[in-house]
Write an enzyme that holds these catalytic residues in place. Sequence first.
Site, PDB file in Angstrom:
ATOM      1  N   TYR A 199       0.815  -1.224   0.000  1.00 34.49           N
ATOM      2  CA  TYR A 199       0.000   0.000   0.000  1.00 34.49           C
ATOM      3  C   TYR A 199       0.847   1.273   0.000  1.00 34.49           C
ATOM      4  O   TYR A 199       0.346   2.330   0.370  1.00 34.49           O
ATOM      5  CB  TYR A 199      -0.962  -0.011   1.189  1.00 34.49           C
ATOM      6  CG  TYR A 199      -2.150  -0.922   0.971  1.00 34.49           C
ATOM      7  CD1 TYR A 199      -3.136  -0.600   0.038  1.00 34.49           C
ATOM      8  CD2 TYR A 199      -2.294  -2.100   1.692  1.00 34.49           C
ATOM      9  CE1 TYR A 199      -4.226  -1.425  -0.172  1.00 34.49           C
ATOM     10  CE2 TYR A 199      -3.385  -2.931   1.485  1.00 34.49           C
ATOM     11  CZ  TYR A 199      -4.348  -2.589   0.556  1.00 34.49           C
ATOM     12  OH  TYR A 199      -5.437  -3.400   0.342  1.00 34.49           O
TER      13      TYR A 199
ATOM     14  N   ASN B 240     -13.615  -3.845   3.738  1.00 32.46           N
ATOM     15  CA  ASN B 240     -14.544  -3.909   2.610  1.00 32.46           C
ATOM     16  C   ASN B 240     -14.364  -5.176   1.773  1.00 32.46           C
ATOM     17  O   ASN B 240     -14.535  -5.158   0.556  1.00 32.46           O
ATOM     18  CB  ASN B 240     -14.443  -2.632   1.773  1.00 32.46           C
ATOM     19  CG  ASN B 240     -13.033  -2.372   1.279  1.00 32.46           C
ATOM     20  OD1 ASN B 240     -12.123  -3.165   1.507  1.00 32.46           O
ATOM     21  ND2 ASN B 240     -12.840  -1.258   0.592  1.00 32.46           N
TER      22      ASN B 240
ATOM     23  N   GLU C 104       1.237  -5.614  -8.712  1.00 30.02           N
ATOM     24  CA  GLU C 104       0.638  -6.341  -7.583  1.00 30.02           C
ATOM     25  C   GLU C 104       0.693  -7.858  -7.797  1.00 30.02           C
ATOM     26  O   GLU C 104       0.919  -8.613  -6.841  1.00 30.02           O
ATOM     27  CB  GLU C 104      -0.808  -5.882  -7.380  1.00 30.02           C
ATOM     28  CG  GLU C 104      -0.889  -4.435  -6.884  1.00 30.02           C
ATOM     29  CD  GLU C 104      -2.308  -3.893  -6.840  1.00 30.02           C
ATOM     30  OE1 GLU C 104      -2.462  -2.699  -6.510  1.00 30.02           O
ATOM     31  OE2 GLU C 104      -3.265  -4.650  -7.116  1.00 30.02           O
TER      32      GLU C 104
HETATM   33  P1  ATP Z   1      -8.736  -1.411  -3.003  1.00 30.93           P
HETATM   34  O1  ATP Z   1      -7.487  -0.697  -3.422  1.00 30.93           O
HETATM   35  O2  ATP Z   1      -8.618  -2.178  -1.695  1.00 30.93           O
HETATM   36  O3  ATP Z   1      -9.357  -2.219  -4.107  1.00 30.93           O
HETATM   37  P2  ATP Z   1     -10.231   0.981  -3.535  1.00 30.93           P
HETATM   38  O4  ATP Z   1      -9.389   1.094  -4.756  1.00 30.93           O
HETATM   39  O5  ATP Z   1     -11.722   0.951  -3.699  1.00 30.93           O
HETATM   40  O6  ATP Z   1      -9.842  -0.300  -2.687  1.00 30.93           O
HETATM   41  P3  ATP Z   1      -8.460   2.878  -2.292  1.00 30.93           P
HETATM   42  O7  ATP Z   1      -8.746   4.332  -2.349  1.00 30.93           O
HETATM   43  O8  ATP Z   1      -7.401   2.302  -3.172  1.00 30.93           O
HETATM   44  O9  ATP Z   1      -9.861   2.124  -2.511  1.00 30.93           O
HETATM   45  O10 ATP Z   1      -8.141   2.527  -0.775  1.00 30.93           O
HETATM   46  C1  ATP Z   1      -7.478   1.330  -0.453  1.00 30.93           C
HETATM   47  C2  ATP Z   1      -8.120   0.732   0.775  1.00 30.93           C
HETATM   48  O11 ATP Z   1      -7.914   1.617   1.872  1.00 30.93           O
HETATM   49  C3  ATP Z   1      -9.644   0.567   0.711  1.00 30.93           C
HETATM   50  O12 ATP Z   1     -10.057  -0.595   0.062  1.00 30.93           O
HETATM   51  C4  ATP Z   1      -9.996   0.518   2.184  1.00 30.93           C
HETATM   52  O13 ATP Z   1      -9.697  -0.753   2.764  1.00 30.93           O
HETATM   53  C5  ATP Z   1      -9.039   1.551   2.744  1.00 30.93           C
HETATM   54  N1  ATP Z   1      -9.664   2.889   2.779  1.00 30.93           N
HETATM   55  C6  ATP Z   1      -9.927   3.698   1.722  1.00 30.93           C
HETATM   56  N2  ATP Z   1     -10.492   4.847   2.105  1.00 30.93           N
HETATM   57  C7  ATP Z   1     -10.587   4.767   3.461  1.00 30.93           C
HETATM   58  C8  ATP Z   1     -11.076   5.645   4.475  1.00 30.93           C
HETATM   59  N3  ATP Z   1     -11.584   6.847   4.172  1.00 30.93           N
HETATM   60  N4  ATP Z   1     -11.011   5.229   5.763  1.00 30.93           N
HETATM   61  C9  ATP Z   1     -10.479   4.015   6.075  1.00 30.93           C
HETATM   62  N5  ATP Z   1     -10.002   3.146   5.179  1.00 30.93           N
HETATM   63  C10 ATP Z   1     -10.050   3.506   3.886  1.00 30.93           C
END
Ligand code: ATP
Length: 139
Positions: A51, A114, A128
């Site tokens: 991440y 999620n 990844e």
């Molecule tokens: P992923 O990358 O897991 O598929 P995404 O692309 O929908 O999810 P990102 O913006 O890349 O969302 O954020 C990565 C992950 O960080 C999210 O899946 C979630 O687990 C966490 N996350 C994102 N936004 C928030 C927030 N506002 N508060 C807490 N955790 C968050």
Amino acid sequence: MAGKITLTMIKPEAVRNGNTGKILDKIIEGGFRIVAMKYLKLTRAQAEQFYFVHRERPFYKDLVEFMSSGPIVATILHKDNAIEAYRSFIGSTNPKEAAPGTIRALYGTNIQENAVHGSDSDENAIIEAAFFFSALERF
Ligand code: ATP
Ligand code: MG
């Protein structure tokens, strides 16, 4: 295979809640082919690396903690237009905003927990996928 693969993780809370089988079943029924799959627990350092792109975001520390809190299932999926197809299949980041029937709507708990990850671009899918799998582990 640019454009045809995405990397997904079934996140720790979904594994803990016993949803691994149901999520994999739904993925396969959705027409995604499993190219590679692993059940493992990320160390904190590995979660930080995965991440890294989010290191400046306010939720980064919590996210790293959460993603290293228990085992996950990491999978490479193959489908035409895989990135977009899988992101619409899993739904919005916040399960409360995810379309009905999507994986996050069905199995997500909150915006952090999620249920699943999905790559956000072809470039990141390749990075990844290489994070988890060698060429010998892909079929
Ligand atoms: P992923 O990358 O897991 O598929 P995404 O692309 O929908 O999810 P990102 O913006 O890349 O969302 O954020 C990565 C992950 O960080 C999210 O899946 C979630 O687990 C966490 N996350 C994102 N936004 C928030 C927030 N506002 N508060 C807490 N955790 C968050
Ligand atoms: Mg993302």
